[in-house]
Design a protein around this motif. Structure first.
Motif, PDB file in Angstrom:
ATOM      1  N   ALA A  31     -61.423  -7.444  50.859  1.00 41.74           N
ATOM      2  CA  ALA A  31     -61.614  -7.586  49.348  1.00 41.74           C
ATOM      3  C   ALA A  31     -60.299  -7.932  48.636  1.00 41.74           C
ATOM      4  CB  ALA A  31     -61.948  -5.845  49.095  1.00 41.74           C
ATOM      5  N   HIS A  32     -59.386  -8.752  49.158  1.00 44.28           N
ATOM      6  CA  HIS A  32     -58.086  -8.949  48.544  1.00 44.28           C
ATOM      7  C   HIS A  32     -58.581  -9.839  47.320  1.00 44.28           C
ATOM      8  CE1 HIS A  32     -55.111  -8.250  52.166  1.00 44.28           C
ATOM      9  NE2 HIS A  32     -55.456  -7.302  51.416  1.00 44.28           N
ATOM     10  N   LYS A  33     -59.514 -10.708  47.426  1.00 42.20           N
ATOM     11  CA  LYS A  33     -59.892 -11.619  46.406  1.00 42.20           C
ATOM     12  C   LYS A  33     -59.983 -10.807  45.057  1.00 42.20           C
ATOM     13  CE  LYS A  33     -62.794 -14.985  45.489  1.00 42.20           C
ATOM     14  NZ  LYS A  33     -64.092 -15.388  45.502  1.00 42.20           N
ATOM     15  N   CYS A  34     -60.558  -9.587  44.914  1.00 40.46           N
ATOM     16  CA  CYS A  34     -60.736  -8.621  43.933  1.00 40.46           C
ATOM     17  C   CYS A  34     -60.059  -7.578  43.561  1.00 40.46           C
ATOM     18  CB  CYS A  34     -62.421  -8.486  43.754  1.00 40.46           C
ATOM     19  SG  CYS A  34     -62.812  -7.220  45.072  1.00 40.46           S
ATOM     20  N   LEU A  35     -59.467  -7.000  44.607  1.00 34.65           N
ATOM     21  CA  LEU A  35     -58.792  -5.750  44.694  1.00 34.65           C
ATOM     22  C   LEU A  35     -57.663  -5.704  43.897  1.00 34.65           C
ATOM     23  CD1 LEU A  35     -59.643  -2.966  46.207  1.00 34.65           C
ATOM     24  CD2 LEU A  35     -57.671  -3.064  47.302  1.00 34.65           C
ATOM     25  N   VAL A  36     -57.963  -5.052  42.554  1.00 33.05           N
ATOM     26  CA  VAL A  36     -56.749  -5.476  41.573  1.00 33.05           C
ATOM     27  C   VAL A  36     -55.835  -4.083  41.872  1.00 33.05           C
ATOM     28  CG1 VAL A  36     -58.142  -4.199  39.708  1.00 33.05           C
ATOM     29  CG2 VAL A  36     -56.160  -5.503  39.208  1.00 33.05           C
ATOM     30  N   SER A  37     -56.247  -2.765  42.242  1.00 34.28           N
ATOM     31  CA  SER A  37     -55.596  -1.756  42.311  1.00 34.28           C
ATOM     32  C   SER A  37     -56.702  -0.584  42.984  1.00 34.28           C
ATOM     33  CB  SER A  37     -54.991  -0.920  41.187  1.00 34.28           C
ATOM     34  OG  SER A  37     -54.115  -0.008  41.513  1.00 34.28           O
ATOM     35  N   SER A  38     -56.018   0.472  43.383  1.00 36.97           N
ATOM     36  CA  SER A  38     -56.908   1.615  43.921  1.00 36.97           C
ATOM     37  C   SER A  38     -56.383   2.880  43.219  1.00 36.97           C
ATOM     38  CB  SER A  38     -56.694   1.701  45.244  1.00 36.97           C
ATOM     39  OG  SER A  38     -56.994   0.598  46.167  1.00 36.97           O
ATOM     40  N   ALA A  39     -57.334   3.865  42.854  1.00 39.74           N
ATOM     41  CA  ALA A  39     -57.118   5.151  42.481  1.00 39.74           C
ATOM     42  C   ALA A  39     -56.775   6.005  43.607  1.00 39.74           C
ATOM     43  CB  ALA A  39     -58.335   5.767  41.969  1.00 39.74           C
ATOM     44  N   THR A  40     -55.507   6.400  43.612  1.00 38.52           N
ATOM     45  CA  THR A  40     -54.998   6.753  44.831  1.00 38.52           C
ATOM     46  C   THR A  40     -54.564   8.394  44.787  1.00 38.52           C
ATOM     47  OG1 THR A  40     -52.703   6.377  44.591  1.00 38.52           O
ATOM     48  CG2 THR A  40     -54.161   4.856  45.893  1.00 38.52           C
ATOM     49  N   LYS A  41     -54.938   9.265  45.728  1.00 40.35           N
ATOM     50  CA  LYS A  41     -53.995  10.375  46.032  1.00 40.35           C
ATOM     51  C   LYS A  41     -53.039  10.209  47.015  1.00 40.35           C
ATOM     52  CE  LYS A  41     -58.087  12.624  47.523  1.00 40.35           C
ATOM     53  NZ  LYS A  41     -59.168  13.569  47.361  1.00 40.35           N
ATOM     54  N   ASP A  42     -51.730  10.544  46.802  1.00 39.26           N
ATOM     55  CA  ASP A  42     -50.794  10.115  47.779  1.00 39.26           C
ATOM     56  C   ASP A  42     -50.782  11.145  48.938  1.00 39.26           C
ATOM     57  OD1 ASP A  42     -49.494   7.925  47.473  1.00 39.26           O
ATOM     58  OD2 ASP A  42     -48.368   8.658  45.741  1.00 39.26           O
ATOM     59  N   ILE A  43     -51.824  11.062  49.867  1.00 42.23           N
ATOM     60  CA  ILE A  43     -52.004  12.014  50.775  1.00 42.23           C
ATOM     61  C   ILE A  43     -50.679  11.705  51.638  1.00 42.23           C
ATOM     62  CG2 ILE A  43     -53.090  12.554  52.788  1.00 42.23           C
ATOM     63  CD1 ILE A  43     -55.834  11.769  51.096  1.00 42.23           C
ATOM     64  N   THR A  44     -50.609  10.598  52.084  1.00 40.16           N
ATOM     65  CA  THR A  44     -49.428  10.144  53.072  1.00 40.16           C
ATOM     66  C   THR A  44     -48.192  10.679  52.847  1.00 40.16           C
ATOM     67  OG1 THR A  44     -51.021   8.091  53.610  1.00 40.16           O
ATOM     68  CG2 THR A  44     -48.522   8.457  54.468  1.00 40.16           C
ATOM     69  N   LEU A  45     -47.695  10.354  51.551  1.00 48.02           N
ATOM     70  CA  LEU A  45     -46.549  10.519  51.081  1.00 48.02           C
ATOM     71  C   LEU A  45     -46.395  12.177  51.072  1.00 48.02           C
ATOM     72  CD1 LEU A  45     -44.325   8.856  50.167  1.00 48.02           C
ATOM     73  CD2 LEU A  45     -44.778   9.517  47.909  1.00 48.02           C
ATOM     74  N   SER A  46     -47.440  12.966  50.623  1.00 46.18           N
ATOM     75  CA  SER A  46     -47.369  14.479  50.528  1.00 46.18           C
ATOM     76  C   SER A  46     -47.369  15.103  51.678  1.00 46.18           C
ATOM     77  CB  SER A  46     -48.318  14.972  49.599  1.00 46.18           C
ATOM     78  OG  SER A  46     -48.495  14.220  48.517  1.00 46.18           O
ATOM     79  N   VAL A  47     -47.875  14.598  52.649  1.00 51.72           N
ATOM     80  CA  VAL A  47     -47.830  15.148  54.007  1.00 51.72           C
ATOM     81  C   VAL A  47     -46.578  14.866  54.659  1.00 51.72           C
ATOM     82  CG1 VAL A  47     -48.934  14.647  56.366  1.00 51.72           C
ATOM     83  CG2 VAL A  47     -50.607  14.569  54.665  1.00 51.72           C
ATOM     84  N   VAL A  48     -45.809  13.608  54.635  1.00 49.98           N
ATOM     85  CA  VAL A  48     -44.493  13.357  54.924  1.00 49.98           C
ATOM     86  C   VAL A  48     -43.658  14.494  54.211  1.00 49.98           C
ATOM     87  CG1 VAL A  48     -42.405  11.894  54.748  1.00 49.98           C
ATOM     88  CG2 VAL A  48     -44.901  11.100  55.093  1.00 49.98           C
ATOM     89  N   GLU A  49     -43.736  14.531  52.912  1.00 51.05           N
ATOM     90  CA  GLU A  49     -42.890  15.640  52.294  1.00 51.05           C
ATOM     91  C   GLU A  49     -43.281  17.181  52.810  1.00 51.05           C
ATOM     92  OE1 GLU A  49     -43.873  15.560  48.064  1.00 51.05           O
ATOM     93  OE2 GLU A  49     -42.895  13.546  48.177  1.00 51.05           O
ATOM     94  N   LEU A  50     -44.319  17.583  52.981  1.00 50.32           N
ATOM     95  CA  LEU A  50     -44.649  18.937  53.499  1.00 50.32           C
ATOM     96  C   LEU A  50     -44.194  19.063  54.918  1.00 50.32           C
ATOM     97  CD1 LEU A  50     -48.170  19.799  52.176  1.00 50.32           C
ATOM     98  CD2 LEU A  50     -45.964  20.916  51.622  1.00 50.32           C
ATOM     99  N   ILE A  51     -44.269  18.177  55.637  1.00 49.98           N
ATOM    100  CA  ILE A  51     -43.827  18.136  57.225  1.00 49.98           C
ATOM    101  C   ILE A  51     -42.153  18.262  57.288  1.00 49.98           C
ATOM    102  CG2 ILE A  51     -43.544  16.995  59.234  1.00 49.98           C
ATOM    103  CD1 ILE A  51     -46.200  15.939  59.015  1.00 49.98           C
ATOM    104  N   LYS A  52     -41.726  17.620  56.312  1.00 49.40           N
ATOM    105  CA  LYS A  52     -40.085  17.469  56.059  1.00 49.40           C
ATOM    106  C   LYS A  52     -39.648  18.886  55.589  1.00 49.40           C
ATOM    107  CE  LYS A  52     -38.541  12.805  54.684  1.00 49.40           C
ATOM    108  NZ  LYS A  52     -38.327  12.129  53.772  1.00 49.40           N
ATOM    109  N   LEU A  53     -40.467  19.564  54.736  1.00 49.10           N
ATOM    110  CA  LEU A  53     -40.141  20.721  54.383  1.00 49.10           C
ATOM    111  C   LEU A  53     -40.204  21.733  55.388  1.00 49.10           C
ATOM    112  CD1 LEU A  53     -41.623  20.881  50.855  1.00 49.10           C
ATOM    113  CD2 LEU A  53     -39.106  20.924  51.252  1.00 49.10           C
ATOM    114  N   ALA A  54     -41.323  21.666  56.231  1.00 51.68           N
ATOM    115  CA  ALA A  54     -41.475  22.358  57.417  1.00 51.68           C
ATOM    116  C   ALA A  54     -40.542  22.472  58.256  1.00 51.68           C
ATOM    117  CB  ALA A  54     -42.711  22.220  58.242  1.00 51.68           C
TER     118      ALA A  54
END
Ligand code: ATP
Ligand code: ATP
Ligand code: MG
Ligand code: MG
Lengths: 519, 366, 325, 338
Positions: C251-274
């Protein structure tokens, strides 16, 4: 071999006709059955060879081997003296062999023309050429006098016409050898005569015919030579000139057979079955029974004669509760019967020997024990409060097997493993062993051999003598003639006449069956 | 072993004859699974060992196997009973689903009942729902000739839509914070308890199997069901009310499936939630065929399938094997069980008469 | 060759032979697979990212039967895992039960809103409406036909509904005249997110009646819509949940952006905290935003950037009106 | 005499049927023109969506027709589609050659057809179960071997048919489509002609109605059955390839989502007749497109109820409320030569 039946000078003279087909030492077994055991036969150019034998003698099997439907275990087939391998019907058709099968081999939803073309299609480019096929069919119809509408749908045709299509189908393929496996079973005497004429016309043109039938009279009338089979073996060869019906019968069965049933005059009692103005439509909403009124009295046999497909099946189904009727009334012992309630009828003392024993009469996968209580399992002593009493059911089966001479390894043998004759005996035993006042027997001996027929006829007459009313429906004229006290003739769903059996003649009934009303 | 009397020997032989095809089919299916495992670089022995440990390695695991077997028994009985009557009830899935839904509803919505009333009541709700939902294809088959295979496949989709509708709409769990479409948890009084590691539902399932066996083999109703399945024409001739029997068989089959769903809701999940019963009805087909429609054997084949499902996660965890392999084994098993000729050919067995299974053929025929 | 299901790659140097010493993180998926290009995958990527940084043993298990949530969590408990990540609201109850029984283990519940604080459980939640608003504003800025579309999974799942509410609200906030055509998949939970052909043909139906921006919030169903949009010249599409530039290259031809939730980042943060021993309990709100614009950076003008910023402020101030559904 | 009256009856009923069909056709055309006048884009969007949704159903139904006309029940269409979708996708990933991928998809369908034929003809396995086995195995095996992170290398594109594509309304809907759609339309006509106007068709139908009769006339029942199930498999393979090569351009586990089963319903709806089945498929496609369109228009109906419509319709149809359909008589019954 018994020399009475060895070749006579007459037969030897025929050898100058060239042998066109020869089967040598054919063996064919099915699981548990040796259907053909070292059978040899030769067919000569332009002759009618009748093949005779009791049920299961192996006649159809042999013909199916010759036609390539079955492959023999051992043995060879020669065509014009050359060995010829027939592995499938295609080879047989190529060799000029045609066959009209014991059971119709027509596609019911196809038109006559489509059935003709199937397997022998005429094409124009990639497409079917129906015009050319139709022209060919019309030529054929004309030259043999077999009229047929090429566009009629098979399932809408009466059986007589279907049989005609079968014969045309064979002729359409330019046969040199024509096998006819019981072609007359569904024909009127007149139609049978017509068929014989066609057979003669064919033999004059050099076609050789194998003709299978159970009707001894026909054999004597049309055959040049007769081969008799028993239990998979050829037991004799003869000619019509050398023998008669009794000779043929005993040769088939291996013992003396009483062809006529002996019976005392009927002791008639009150009316047990009364039918008034019965009208029935068949599955295609066609009128199949029109305004039939009849009655059967205790102690008599009322025979219904008619060619198959004239409304008998619908008629019997309606009186036995298997089919709805459109108008009219049915009474048993004076009591009006509701529509479509076989159980109520059983409760009122009706016994029914159905036309199709495997479809209606038996649960083939059930053991004999269960089949013997198929109509009475819900009653004491066979069950109480909805729970079956296995001991009683077993005892009942043992008793009936003994009484009705059912030959089976054990009472828990499944019905499907029995031979046709024994299956029929199970039904007869079940139906006639309970308290009944009325017996409806529809084609009770169809397809059975003379030995079994003898037994069933005797039993029916015993019932009649015990004061039971018997309604016998049959397309076998001989059967009707020999055991009925009165005879009703059905044609296109109507009763044309009710005659006293003692006064009626074969010819008269035959004409009525064909729809000719005499003055 | 040596001092066995001939009759004992015969008895053993008989048992072996009746189980050998399913048994050998299982072996073959496991072999096929092993080959696929090998091809994809896993160690089949390790995988199967972990599968076994996952199923029977502890009381807790055994309990889980029993829990998983329980709805399978009901679904298997439902399908088997249908087969007996000549009906292929692919719709067991939908009936089970709606049974689970209704039991879930009665389980949470009816309050203040003692357990000995609430449990039977919720079970009854599941039973009736399954029965009613199965009556539709039954009636259609009996009175209009619509083949049950096609109508039940379609009704399965209807059931999914219905249960989604209720879980999202009128009966949705409105507990604060809940965002998932599902029903509220059932009342404690509707929860089916365990006796030690044995769920009471499992005991009920086993008793039901015995009952169904008795009904099929020893009662007039069973006699009629069998007759209709084997030869509807002869059954009608014999005075049985064939159309009613077809409906009745379908209704009983649906009732069994419905109870299966109810037991699942009340004994395992604790509420109705879409997606929790996926595939149970279809597994019922495998169970019934594996058991050759014998209600007692249904218990065993359910336990076998339940063990595979129960052990799958342990296998995945310790042997690093994706659990789709279970689907493959199950499909292969079904193939070998029903295609007896393959098994016979592989093991050079002779044909025996009584081993045929009856299932319906095409549709559109009446 | 099939995927290797259980990745067990401790980074070099980490001593896997001494399990007692090792920090172990396990992940239990919702019914489905770990490589679903969606939240199971995003979460797992979070675990792997944290692993790369901290060096620990990581393992996942895919749930096949929804009834196995407890059993699957228990496998990790039995093996002495320190952090167990469970993905999806459906695992909420199982997670809380396990946490109560095992207070020494840290549980991260992705998409699991915590009604009350349970020690040892961090519910990782997101404000999907926020990224929906941003997507809506972006779409409204880019459209030339004044018609924008949304292809959505089922309305049985609240995050999907929230994305759409934000999308519609954001677009209307920017331009009340804009026409938004959006559709939910009519199937149930089991098909709504796995029917890419439906997504594609629905997108096409929208495009043919003038929509020039397609927002796809429907898992794999939506991926079908993205790929379909890419077939049409000059149109834009917006992905969902993660930066789909990485997951749907078609979909690169049209994919201007994505409405994201930062699961990956938040998981990293939480694991770090743990890992550090500072594990929080209760709800932990992860970030929601727009993914990078990648190749489309050039067309995102200053003006648009400003509008997006403005929208963010307006949203936080509660000034953007969101529709019911 | 009897046959004559029957003839007359049939002619009469055909006329009525024809009249009904003509009227229905006119009503549909009129409605389309009406909506087209009001909003051309929406109309053509709905119509192309209808066609697109129908294509895999048409192909699946053709698979069913070929199998069942020859007497083999195939409820494994779903599995055949899924398997073909998977392998044509994998081929596309590996080679990027779309033609090759399409061929692989068709071949996969054919091989599974051969498998079903072998099970039901040679092993005489119950055909419904044979199909179920294919479905279970397809789900299991494609799920097991599928891995994400693979990227396809393009998908089939639209081929406008010159000036035809410029006709208003009809042009964009019918004459500007990707290849499998054209193939599907051609296959409908081809199948209709094949079944009812050629030697092969005559034999196929005979084998499905009364195999023994066909056998006695030298028709090789087994050969006809094998080939038809294989040809049917090719159609199902095309349906699967449609999903991954032409429709979406990607694969997803279980992505057929019941289309194989709906294809069966379509086949029954269309009374085992290619053209009627294609019309039935278009009807289902239209129901789907309208459901989407209604949502676009902001009209909210509980989608669960809309979702049920095709299934309920099918039940109504098989129940004979809308004219009974009659299955080939020998369907589902293994043919035993002796
Ligand atoms: N397909 C078959 N499978 C098993 N046994 C068969 C088969 N066909 C025929 N038989 C058995 O072979 C024997 C010969 O049957 P065949 O049909 O040749 O008898 P027939 O002489 O034609 O009898 P009828 O007069 O009843 O037609 C019988 O015992 C029959 O049951
Ligand atoms: N279609 C069939 N399939 C399998 N076995 C069959 C079939 N038809 C017949 N048989 C078997 O062939 C055996 C012989 O049947 P057959 O009809 O030759 O008996 P029979 O000796 O003619 O007896 P009867 O005179 O009572 O009819 C039976 O025991 C039956 O089990
Ligand atoms: Mg016999
Ligand atoms: Mg015969």
């Amino acid at each position: 071999m018994d020399n009475t039946y060895s070749k006579t000078a007459d037969a030897l003279m025929d050898t100058d006709k060239s042998v066109i087909l020869e089967a040598k030492h054919i063996y064919k077994t099915f699981p548990g059955t040796v259907a053909n055991d070292d059978v040899s036969l030769e067919l000569r150019k332009g002759e009618v060879l009748a093949l005779l034998g009791e049920n299961g003698a192996g006649k159809s099997t042999l013909m199916n081997v010759i036609y390539g439907l079955y492959t023999q275990d051992k043995g060879e087939i020669f065509l014009n003296g050359e060995p010829y391998a027939i592995d499938n019907p295609h080879d047989a058709i190529n060799a000029g062999i045609g066959m009209v099968h014991q059971h119709f081999m027509l596609v019911p939803v196809f038109s006559v023309l489509e059935n003709m073309m199937l397997g022998a299609e005429t094409t124009k480019g990639p497409f079917l050429n129906k015009k050319a096929a139709e022209a060919k069919l019309r030529d054929l119809s004309e030259s043999f006098g077999l009229e047929i509408d090429p566009h009629a749908i098979i399932e809408e045709l009466p059986v007589g016409l279907q049989q005609r299509v079968e014969i045309l189908k064979a002729l359409y393929r330019d046969v040199e050898i024509l096998i006819l496996d019981e072609p007359t079973a569904v024909l009127t005497p007149q139609e049978t005569e017509e068929l014989f004429k066609i057979m003669r016309r064919l033999t004059e043109r050099g076609v050789s015919i194998v003709f299978i039938t159970h009707k001894l009279k026909e054999v004597l009338a049309v055959a040049d030579r007769i081969i008799i089979m028993r239990r998979g073996k050829v037991v004799g060869t003869t000619t019509p000139a050398e023998t008669d019906e009794h000779g043929l019968a005993s040769m088939m069965v291996g013992r003396e057979v009483i062809l006529e049933v002996e019976k005392a005059p009927a002791q008639v009692g009150k009316v047990v079955l009364e039918i008034e103005h019965l009208n029935i439509h068949d599955n295609n909403q066609m009128h199949s029974v029109r305004d039939i009124s009849l009655s059967v009295r205790a102690g008599e046999v009322l025979g219904i004669a008619g060619v198959q497909g004239n409304g008998q099946s619908e008629f019997v189904e309606a009186i036995t509760g298997l089919r709805r009727y459109n108008s009219g009334e049915i009474r048993i012992d004076g009591k009006r019967m509701p529509q479509e309630k076989p159980r109520t009828l059983v409760e009122h003392g009706m016994a029914h020997i159905p036309e199709d024993r495997q479809k209606h009469g038996l649960v083939l996968q059930y053991p004999l024990t269960s089949n013997f209580v198929l109509c009475t399992y819900y009653r004491e002593p066979f069950s109480r409060h909805g729970i079956l009493n296995e001991n009683e059911i077993l005892r009942n089966a043992e008793e009936l097997m003994e009484r009705f001479d059912v030959r089976a390894p054990s009472p828990v043998t499944v019905a499907g493993d029995l031979s046709g004759g024994n299956q029929q005996k199970v039904i007869v035993g079940r139906e006639l062993s309970r308290e009944v006042s009325l017996v409806i027997a529809n084609q009770p001996t169809r397809g059975l051999d003379v030995g079994s027929i003898e037994y069933i006829h005797k039993t029916l007459i015993e019932m009649r003598d015990a004061g039971v009313g018997v309604l016998l429906v049959s397309s076998e004229l001989d059967e009707i003639m020999s055991i009925s006290d009165r005879i009703a003739v059905i044609y296109r769903g109507e009763i044309l006449a009710v005659l006293d059996a003692a006064e009626a003649s074969r010819e008269e009934i035959g004409l009525l069956m064909a729809g000719h009303i005499s003055e | 072993m040596e001092e066995q009397t001939p009759s004992q020997n015969n008895w053993l032989k008989k048992v072996w004859f009746s189980v050998r095809i399913p048994f050998l089919a299982i072996i073959l299916a496991l072999l096929v699974g092993a080959i696929i495992l090998l091809v994809s670089g896993a160690n089949p022995l390790e995988a199967y060992w972990q599968l076994f440990k996952g199923a029977f390695g502890s009381w807790r695991n055994i309990q889980r196997v029993l829990e998983k077997s329980t709805p399978l028994i009901f679904a298997g009985l439902a399908v088997a009973l249908g087969f007996k009557a000549g009906l292929f009830n692919i719709g067991a899935q939908g009936q089970l689903l709606l049974g689970a839904l209704m039991a879930g509803y009665v389980g949470f919505a009816v309050k203040g009942l003692p357990a000995y009333i609430h449990i039977p009541l919720a079970l009854l709700a599941g039973l009736l729902t399954g029965a009613v939902f199965a009556a539709i294809p039954g009636l259609l088959r009996a009175y209009s000739g619509a083949h049950e295979v096609i109508s039940t496949i379609m009704l399965n989709y209807v059931a999914i839509n219905l249960s989604d509708y209720f879980s999202e709409g009128p009966w949705k769990d409105t507990t604060p914070g809940n965002i998932v479409s599902r029903l509220p948890a059932i009342q404690p009084s509707a929860e089916i308890p365990n006796i030690g590691p044995v769920p009471v539902g499992f005991i009920v399932a086993v008793l039901t199997s015995l009952l169904i066996w008795f009904v099929i083999n020893r009662t007039t109703f069973g006699f009629e069901i069998n007759s209709v399945g084997l030869n509807p024409h002869a059954s009608k001739y014999a005075g049985m009310r064939t159309k009613l029997l077809i409906v009745a068989a379908m209704v009983v089959s649906g009732a069994l499936a419905g109870v299966g769903g109810a037991v699942e809701t009340m004994g395992v999940v604790g509420r109705f939630q879409p997606g929790f019963n996926t595939g149970l009805g279809f597994d019922g087909i495998t169970v019934a065929l594996l058991a050759r429609n014998n209600p007692i054997a249904v218990i065993l084949s359910s336990l076998f399938l339940g063990a595979m499902k129960g052990g799958a996660n342990t296998m995945q965890f310790y042997a690093n094997v994706p659990n789709q392999i279970i689907d493959i084994i199950q499909g292969t098993m079904l193939l070998f069980v029903t295609a007896e000729m393959v098994v016979r050919w592989v093991f050079k067995l002779r044909k025996q008469r009584d081993t045929e299974i009856t299932v319906t053929s095409g549709w559109g025929q009446r | 060759t099939p995927k290797t299901p259980v990745v067990d790659e401790a980074p070099e140097g980490a001593d896997v032979d001494q399990p007692t010493e090792t920090f172990k993180v396990g992940l239990v998926t919702d019914v489905g697979v770990v490589d679903d290009k969606n939240f199971n995958q995003a979460t797992w990527e979070g675990v792997l990212a944290a692993q790369k940084e901290l060096g620990f043993e990581a393992k996942y298990i895919e749930t096949k039967d929804a009834k196995d949530y407890d059993a699957n969590i228990q496998l990790f408990v039995d093996e002495g895992f320190d952090v167990i990540v469970t993905v999806g609201f459906a695992l909420g109850e199982a997670t809380i039960n396990a946490a109560k029984a095992n207070p020494e283990i840290a549980f991260i519940g992705v998409d699991q809103f915590q009604g009350e604080v349970v020690p040892g459980v961090a519910g990782l939640i997101f404000d999907e409406a926020l990224s929906g608003v941003l997507a809506g504003v972006l779409a409204a800025n880019l459209t030339e036909t004044k018609t924008i579309a949304a292809v959505l999974g089922t309305d049985l799942v609240p995050p999907v509904v929230n994305y759409n509410r934000g999308y519609v609200g954001g677009a209307k906030w920017f331009d009340p005249e804009i026409s938004i055509i959006s559709t939910y998949h009519p199937g149930g939970m089991d098909v709504a997110f796995t029917d890419p052909e439906w997504g594609a043909s629905t997108a096409k139906q929208a495009i043919e009646q003038g929509a020039d921006i397609v927002f796809a919030a429907a898992g794999n169903t939506g991926n079908g819509a993205l790929i379909e949009t890419a077939q049409h010249d000059g149109l834009f599409c917006i992905g969902v949940d993660t930066d789909q530039w990485l997951t749907v290259p078609e979909a690169h031809k049209c994919l201007v952006s994505s409405a994201t939730k930062d699961i990956t980042l938040s998981v990293v943060e939480l694991i770090k905290l743990a890992y550090e021993g500072n594990f929080p309990s209760g709800n932990y709100v992860g970030g929601s935003s727009l993914a990078p614009f990648h190749d489309f950076e050039s067309i995102i003008t200053e003006e648009i950037q400003a509008k997006l910023k403005e929208a963010l402020e307006a949203y936080n101030a509660g000034k953007i009106e969101l529709p019911e559904k | 005499m009897i046959s004559k009256t029957v003839d007359k009856k049939r002619e009469l009923s055909i006329n009525w049927k024809l009249l009904r069909q003509v009227i229905l056709g006119l009503v549909i055309v009129a409605a389309i023109l009406f909506f087209n006048a009001r909003s051309p884009e929406k109309t053509s969007a709905v119509l192309s969506s209808t066609l697109r949704y129908a294509v895999p159903l048409i192909l699946g139904a053709l698979c069913g027709i070929f199998c069942e006309r020859a007497g083999i029940v195939n409820i494994g269409i779903e599995g055949q589609m899924l398997f073909s979708a998977f392998l044509s996708y994998m081929t596309n990933v590996w080679t990027g050659n779309l033609l090759l991928s399409l061929l692989v998809g068709m071949l996969t369908g054919a091989v599974l057809g051969l498998f079903l034929a072998f099970l039901s003809i040679k092993l005489k396995l119950n055909q419904t179960i044979g199909g179920t086995v294919i479905n279970i195995l397809a789900t299991g095996i494609t799920g097991y071997f599928y891995q994400t992170g693979l990227t396809t290398q393009g998908k089939l594109w639209n081929i406008p048919l010159g000036p035809l594509a410029k006709i208003p309304l009809i042009g964009p809907v019918l004459f500007n489509n990707p290849p499998i759609t054209y193939i599907a339309i051609l296959l409908v006509i081809f199948s209709q002609v094949l079944l009812f106007h050629t030697r092969w068709g005559l034999r196929t139908r005979a084998v499905g109605e009364h195999p023994r009769a066909a056998d006695t006339l030298g028709v090789d029942v087994f050969k006809i059955r094998y080939w038809n199930v294989i040809i049917g498999g090719v159609m199902a393979g095309l349906a699967g390839s449609f999903l991954t090569l032409e429709g979406v351009g990607m694969f997803e586990r279980g992505m057929t989502n019941g289309r194989g089963f709906i294809a069966l319903a379509v086949m029954i709806f269309g009374k085992w007749n290619p053209i009627s089945s294609a019309l039935a498929a278009l009807f289902f496609g239209f129901a789907n497109a309208m459901q989407i369109q209604l949502q676009f228009m902001g009209i909210q109906i509980p989608h669960q109820f809309v979702g049920m419509i095709p299934y309920l319709l099918t039940i109504i149809v098989v129940s004979g409320f809308v004219g009974r359909s009659r299955a080939p008589a020998a369907e589902g019954i293994p043919y035993e030569k002796e």
